[in-house]
Design a protein around this motif. Structure first.
Motif, PDB file in Angstrom:
ATOM      1  N   LYS A 346      17.677  -7.645  32.712  1.00 24.28           N
ATOM      2  CA  LYS A 346      17.125  -6.290  32.747  1.00 24.28           C
ATOM      3  C   LYS A 346      16.782  -5.951  34.188  1.00 24.28           C
ATOM      4  N   HIS A 347      17.318  -4.825  34.668  1.00 26.67           N
ATOM      5  CA  HIS A 347      17.081  -4.471  36.064  1.00 26.67           C
ATOM      6  C   HIS A 347      16.116  -3.298  36.185  1.00 26.67           C
ATOM      7  N   GLU A 348      15.479  -3.230  37.351  1.00 30.30           N
ATOM      8  CA  GLU A 348      14.624  -2.095  37.660  1.00 30.30           C
ATOM      9  C   GLU A 348      15.492  -0.858  37.870  1.00 30.30           C
ATOM     10  N   LYS A 349      14.869   0.263  38.079  1.00 37.09           N
ATOM     11  CA  LYS A 349      15.622   1.490  38.258  1.00 37.09           C
ATOM     12  C   LYS A 349      16.482   1.418  39.512  1.00 37.09           C
ATOM     13  N   ILE A 350      17.770   1.676  39.311  1.00 40.16           N
ATOM     14  CA  ILE A 350      18.731   1.729  40.401  1.00 40.16           C
ATOM     15  C   ILE A 350      19.445   3.066  40.297  1.00 40.16           C
ATOM     16  N   ALA A 351      19.301   3.896  41.327  1.00 34.65           N
ATOM     17  CA  ALA A 351      19.870   5.248  41.303  1.00 34.65           C
ATOM     18  C   ALA A 351      19.418   6.006  40.055  1.00 34.65           C
ATOM     19  N   GLY A 352      18.147   5.774  39.664  1.00 37.36           N
ATOM     20  CA  GLY A 352      17.581   6.462  38.509  1.00 37.36           C
ATOM     21  C   GLY A 352      17.925   5.850  37.172  1.00 37.36           C
ATOM     22  N   MET A 353      18.708   4.741  37.166  1.00 35.36           N
ATOM     23  CA  MET A 353      19.117   4.103  35.915  1.00 35.36           C
ATOM     24  C   MET A 353      18.354   2.806  35.692  1.00 35.36           C
ATOM     25  N   GLU A 354      17.815   2.663  34.497  1.00 33.80           N
ATOM     26  CA  GLU A 354      17.142   1.434  34.067  1.00 33.80           C
ATOM     27  C   GLU A 354      17.921   0.863  32.897  1.00 33.80           C
ATOM     28  N   GLY A 355      18.246  -0.451  32.940  1.00 32.20           N
ATOM     29  CA  GLY A 355      19.067  -0.961  31.864  1.00 32.20           C
ATOM     30  C   GLY A 355      19.178  -2.460  31.813  1.00 32.20           C
ATOM     31  N   VAL A 356      20.210  -2.922  31.091  1.00 30.02           N
ATOM     32  CA  VAL A 356      20.401  -4.338  30.849  1.00 30.02           C
ATOM     33  C   VAL A 356      21.902  -4.632  30.837  1.00 30.02           C
ATOM     34  N   VAL A 357      22.273  -5.781  31.377  1.00 28.42           N
ATOM     35  CA  VAL A 357      23.640  -6.290  31.258  1.00 28.42           C
ATOM     36  C   VAL A 357      23.537  -7.683  30.648  1.00 28.42           C
ATOM     37  N   GLY A 358      24.562  -8.111  29.914  1.00 29.86           N
ATOM     38  CA  GLY A 358      24.445  -9.389  29.229  1.00 29.86           C
ATOM     39  C   GLY A 358      25.774 -10.010  28.865  1.00 29.86           C
ATOM     40  N   PHE A 359      25.671 -11.268  28.444  1.00 26.33           N
ATOM     41  CA  PHE A 359      26.823 -12.055  27.992  1.00 26.33           C
ATOM     42  C   PHE A 359      26.431 -12.781  26.721  1.00 26.33           C
ATOM     43  N   GLN A 360      27.361 -12.829  25.761  1.00 22.51           N
ATOM     44  CA  GLN A 360      27.114 -13.529  24.500  1.00 22.51           C
ATOM     45  C   GLN A 360      28.327 -14.373  24.139  1.00 22.51           C
ATOM     46  N   SER A 361      28.071 -15.575  23.617  1.00 20.17           N
ATOM     47  CA  SER A 361      29.137 -16.478  23.185  1.00 20.17           C
ATOM     48  C   SER A 361      28.776 -17.044  21.825  1.00 20.17           C
ATOM     49  N   GLU A 362      29.751 -17.041  20.893  1.00 24.71           N
ATOM     50  CA  GLU A 362      29.516 -17.553  19.540  1.00 24.71           C
ATOM     51  C   GLU A 362      30.677 -18.440  19.103  1.00 24.71           C
ATOM     52  N   ARG A 363      30.340 -19.381  18.233  1.00 26.53           N
ATOM     53  CA  ARG A 363      31.354 -20.256  17.643  1.00 26.53           C
ATOM     54  C   ARG A 363      30.931 -20.595  16.223  1.00 26.53           C
ATOM     55  N   SER A 364      31.884 -20.530  15.301  1.00 22.71           N
ATOM     56  CA  SER A 364      31.636 -20.878  13.899  1.00 22.71           C
ATOM     57  C   SER A 364      32.789 -21.724  13.392  1.00 22.71           C
ATOM     58  N   ASP A 365      32.484 -22.952  13.003  1.00 25.25           N
ATOM     59  CA  ASP A 365      33.473 -23.865  12.426  1.00 25.25           C
ATOM     60  C   ASP A 365      33.182 -23.941  10.930  1.00 25.25           C
ATOM     61  N   PHE A 366      33.942 -23.172  10.146  1.00 26.07           N
ATOM     62  CA  PHE A 366      33.656 -22.970   8.729  1.00 26.07           C
ATOM     63  C   PHE A 366      34.620 -23.788   7.882  1.00 26.07           C
ATOM     64  N   PHE A 367      34.067 -24.475   6.876  1.00 31.18           N
ATOM     65  CA  PHE A 367      34.865 -25.397   6.072  1.00 31.18           C
ATOM     66  C   PHE A 367      34.483 -25.261   4.608  1.00 31.18           C
ATOM     67  N   VAL A 368      35.480 -25.139   3.736  1.00 35.44           N
ATOM     68  CA  VAL A 368      35.272 -25.100   2.291  1.00 35.44           C
ATOM     69  C   VAL A 368      36.191 -26.120   1.642  1.00 35.44           C
ATOM     70  N   SER A 369      35.645 -26.892   0.720  1.00 40.64           N
ATOM     71  CA  SER A 369      36.470 -27.857  -0.009  1.00 40.64           C
ATOM     72  C   SER A 369      36.011 -27.915  -1.457  1.00 40.64           C
ATOM     73  N   GLY A 370      36.915 -28.307  -2.333  1.00 40.24           N
ATOM     74  CA  GLY A 370      36.569 -28.454  -3.737  1.00 40.24           C
ATOM     75  C   GLY A 370      37.371 -27.530  -4.631  1.00 40.24           C
ATOM     76  N   ALA A 371      36.954 -27.481  -5.895  1.00 37.66           N
ATOM     77  CA  ALA A 371      37.724 -26.786  -6.919  1.00 37.66           C
ATOM     78  C   ALA A 371      37.790 -25.283  -6.696  1.00 37.66           C
ATOM     79  N   GLU A 372      36.768 -24.697  -6.051  1.00 36.90           N
ATOM     80  CA  GLU A 372      36.728 -23.250  -5.872  1.00 36.90           C
ATOM     81  C   GLU A 372      36.890 -22.866  -4.408  1.00 36.90           C
ATOM     82  N   ALA A 373      37.613 -23.650  -3.652  1.00 32.93           N
ATOM     83  CA  ALA A 373      37.849 -23.354  -2.239  1.00 32.93           C
ATOM     84  C   ALA A 373      38.900 -22.254  -2.133  1.00 32.93           C
ATOM     85  N   PHE A 374      38.444 -21.014  -1.931  1.00 34.22           N
ATOM     86  CA  PHE A 374      39.378 -19.897  -1.823  1.00 34.22           C
ATOM     87  C   PHE A 374      39.681 -19.552  -0.367  1.00 34.22           C
ATOM     88  N   LEU A 375      39.148 -20.372   0.563  1.00 38.38           N
ATOM     89  CA  LEU A 375      39.382 -20.164   1.987  1.00 38.38           C
ATOM     90  C   LEU A 375      39.818 -21.470   2.633  1.00 38.38           C
TER      91      LEU A 375
END
Length: 688
Positions: A346-375
């Motif tokens: 989050k930055h202070e006012k620059i040229a009258g603008m106050e705001g935020v810049v950011g980065f996000q990273s996600e990972r999902s290792d999803f596993f289904v097994s068995g009689a009703e594994a539809f994926l």
């Protein structure tokens, strides 16, 4: 995982001992006779932590006494009375919030701003992996929130805030809470304890809870008359009546965190174990045993440079597993191992603008097994860059932002689903908004949002019987990106004899991905109807009202104490959704809702008389049945006892006092499962 109940007893003893030694209470519990201005509540989920009346998007906050009285076993039912929010109700254990008719992967449910990293969006019978009764507050952002939280937030965001990582100095302070409640409709109980304190910059937080309930009671038959006529039971089999079998549940959890706080920042972590075991009301022989182990890290640096207001970071690592047992045998296993990480500047006012810049990273290792594994086993990874800026000139605030997501989803090699397959998507999202505040009493907001959503692994790769929904699901590997343009207008009144907000919105989708019937039947022995994921053009439009008439005293900008207050509150919402090509309605769209509440506050006493009306829903999709209207009558009485730094809240609630047969149109089980019948909830909570 097994949580030993004696640990909760030990923590309770420590909490009682700590009451005598507590030196201060950081925020004495809100008294009934102190007026508050709801639109002044700060939205943590928003980019710049602005109060509600300064937000371009429509949002609501549930906290303090209101949250304590609203808490249900599931998050969906807890939030179902908020404007624009309904529930995917699958019994007392599994229910996700639906925002403006959008559910599943289009509504991002967060814990302290990070993904829950569970399997709740995959199927309506999958529970969320946290306990609503332990939350400090819940924030709901209605409409696209893709700028900060990615394409999965195209319908909105629900941020559950639990405070497990302490971010303020507690030197020489010991504080906490203990609570318990009982419900008659299911002979259920819930107890919890929280304790936190600090010394020389170090701070700790410990909490534990346990909840249990038996099969719950309903007003009459579980199945509607229409369902009984369409699907008669075998001769001699009785209808489920008065009590829903296999609707019991048991949950427990434990969390411990440690932080270090200094003048220029803080860093902390928390470790959480959550376990729940619950039956499926749709399948009498099936129960689910769910476990999650989660590590959270959070911290910030304040003013590291003259132009930087704050650098904050969050990280969550989760190991999730649930096993579906049928007739006592483990039938299907769901696993999800992943992380969610984000950094914001989050930055202070620059040229009258106050705001935020950011980065996000996600990972999902999803596993289904068995009689009703539809994926098949799937791996989803995403990396994102985003920004948000605010320019304020006098009464006018101009807000804009953008986000880029790179998403890769792959189906791993599997004997059932075949060779590996992979898709990648590059999504762009943007938003422009205006907030106009001519004075302290009124404000208005208008936003235009363009959002893109990549199809999920379920929409791409599903291929099998999904027993919970009674369908054979077929994904489409060639699905493209879902695009939407949304317009949102809000008017707000902050003070006076009447306060509240009014919102209207319109969203147009290109390539809206839905699950539609094909008319075919799946393979034996189930022969479930085949539903296929495909893209259509769609339109959503509607409005929300949240207003309070203060019958004895107006709300003023300066807080003023009054011994007696009387409020009349109205909350209403309506949404229409249709296939833009055919004009037909989309499935499971909530009907019009109106909640009216008369609230009396006199010293330590409080009373609330609430009526909830849901209109009949006859705008239905192909192969969907409508629902009748219902009216629920509820009554709550509260009493607050304050002794020095200790506050004790007592409450008793009468729920569904007329024993109405009420069915949620948004529930996949609406033809087979009504809401609970008449019951009493009694509870107590002590904070010190």
């Amino acid at each position: 995982m097994k949580i030993v109940s004696r640990l909760s007893l030990l923590l309770a003893t420590l909490g009682m001992l700590g009451t005598a030694d507590a030196q201060q209470r950081h925020d004495p519990a809100h008294n009934h006779d102190e007026e508050v201005i709801p639109l002044d509540e700060v939205v943590i989920s928003a980019p710049l932590d602005r109060p509600l009346h300064q937000q371009a998007q429509a949002a609501s906050i549930l906290a303090a006494e209101s949250l304590n009285l609203a808490v249900e076993p599931t998050l969906g039912q807890t939030l179902a009375r908020m404007p624009g929010v309904s529930s995917s109700y699958f019994g007392p254990a599994a229910s996700r919030p639906i925002i403006r008719g959008l559910d599943g992967d289009r509504v991002r449910v967060l814990q302290n701003g990070l993904n829950t990293l569970d399997a709740s969006a995959t199927s309506p019978d999958h529970a969320l992996s946290f306990e609503p009764a332990n939350l400090k507050s819940v924030e709901v952002v209605r409409g696209p929130a893709t700028l900060l939280y990615g394409s999965n937030a195209i319908g909105g965001v629900v941020n559950a805030i639990d405070g497990r990582i302490v971010d303020e100095k507690l030197d020489g302070t010991l504080r906490g809470s203990m609570g318990g409640r009982f419900s008659s409709v299911d002979n259920g109980y819930q107890s919890s304890i929280m304790l936190e304190g600090g010394w020389k910059g170090l701070a700790f937080h410990v909490e534990a809870f346990t909840r249990a309930a038996e099969d719950f009671r309903i007003p009459g038959n579980a199945r509607t008359v229409g369902e009984q006529e369409r699907n008669p039971l075998p001769a001699g089999d009785p209808e489920v009546n008065k009590i829903v079998p296999n609707s019991d549940l048991r949950s427990e959890g434990l969390s411990a965190g440690l932080s270090y706080i200094w003048d220029e920042g803080f860093i902390g972590f928390s470790f959480t174990e959550f376990h729940t075991n619950y039956g499926s009301p749709a399948e009498p022989s099936v129960f689910i045993d769910l476990n999650q182990t989660r590590l959270d890290v959070r911290g910030a640096f304040y003013k590291p440079a003259s132009w930087i207001k704050e650098i904050s970071y969050k990280f969550a690592l989760s190991d999730y597993e649930h096993v579906e047992f049928e007739n006592g045998m483990d039938n299907t296993v769901f696993k999800n191992e992943g992380y969610d990480a984000r950094v914001e500047l989050k930055h202070e006012k620059i040229a009258g603008m106050e705001g935020v810049v950011g980065f996000q990273s996600e990972r999902s290792d999803f596993f289904v097994s068995g009689a009703e594994a539809f994926l098949p086993p799937t791996l989803t990874e995403s990396n994102s860059l985003f920004f948000f800026e605010d320019i304020t000139r006098g009464p006018l605030s101009f807000q804009f932002g953008g986000r880029y997501d790179h998403i890769e989803t792959s189906a791993q090699n599997n004997d059932v689903f075949g060779a590996p397959r992979e898709r990648s998507f590059d999504n762009l999202n943007g938003s422009v908004g205006f907030v106009y505040s001519p004075n302290e009493e009124y404000s208005g907001a208008f936003t235009i949002t363009y959002a893109e959503r990549a199809p999920t692994y379920q929409e791409l790769f599903a291929n099998g019987d999904h027993v919970a929904t009674g369908s054979f699901e077929v994904g489409d590997f060639n699905l493209g990106t879902e695009n939407s343009v949304s317009f949102d207008l809000s008017l707000r009144k902050r003070t006076g004899w009447m306060t509240g907000s009014l919102s209207a919105y319109h969203s147009r989708y290109s390539g809206f991905i839905g699950l539609f019937p094909t008319g075919a039947l799946g393979p034996a022995p189930d022969n479930n109807p085949v539903f296929a994921y495909r893209a259509v053009d769609a339109q959503f439009w509607g409005g929300e009202l949240e207003t309070t008439f203060h019958l004895l005293h107006p709300i003023k900008a300066e807080s003023k104490e009054n011994d007696t207050n009387l409020h009349l509150q109205f909350k209403a919402d309506a949404v229409r959704a249709r296939d833009a090509s055919t004009g037909g309605s989309l499935p499971r769209i909530p009907p019009f809702h109106l909640t009216s509440t008369l609230i009396l506050e006199r010293g330590p006493f409080g009373a609330r008389l609430e009526g909830i009306y849901a209109a009949p829903q006859d705008r239905v999709a192909a192969n969907e049945f409508g629902t009748d209207s219902y009216f629920l009558l509820n009554l709550a009485l509260t009493y607050r006892l304050v002794q020095g730094p200790t506050t004790v809240d007592f409450y008793v609630k009468g729920m569904n006092l007329t024993n109405e047969d009420a069915r949620e149109h948004t529930s996949i089980l609406k033809e087979r499962l009504p809401l609970p019948g008449r019951g009493i909830v009694a509870g107590v909570k002590m904070t010190f």
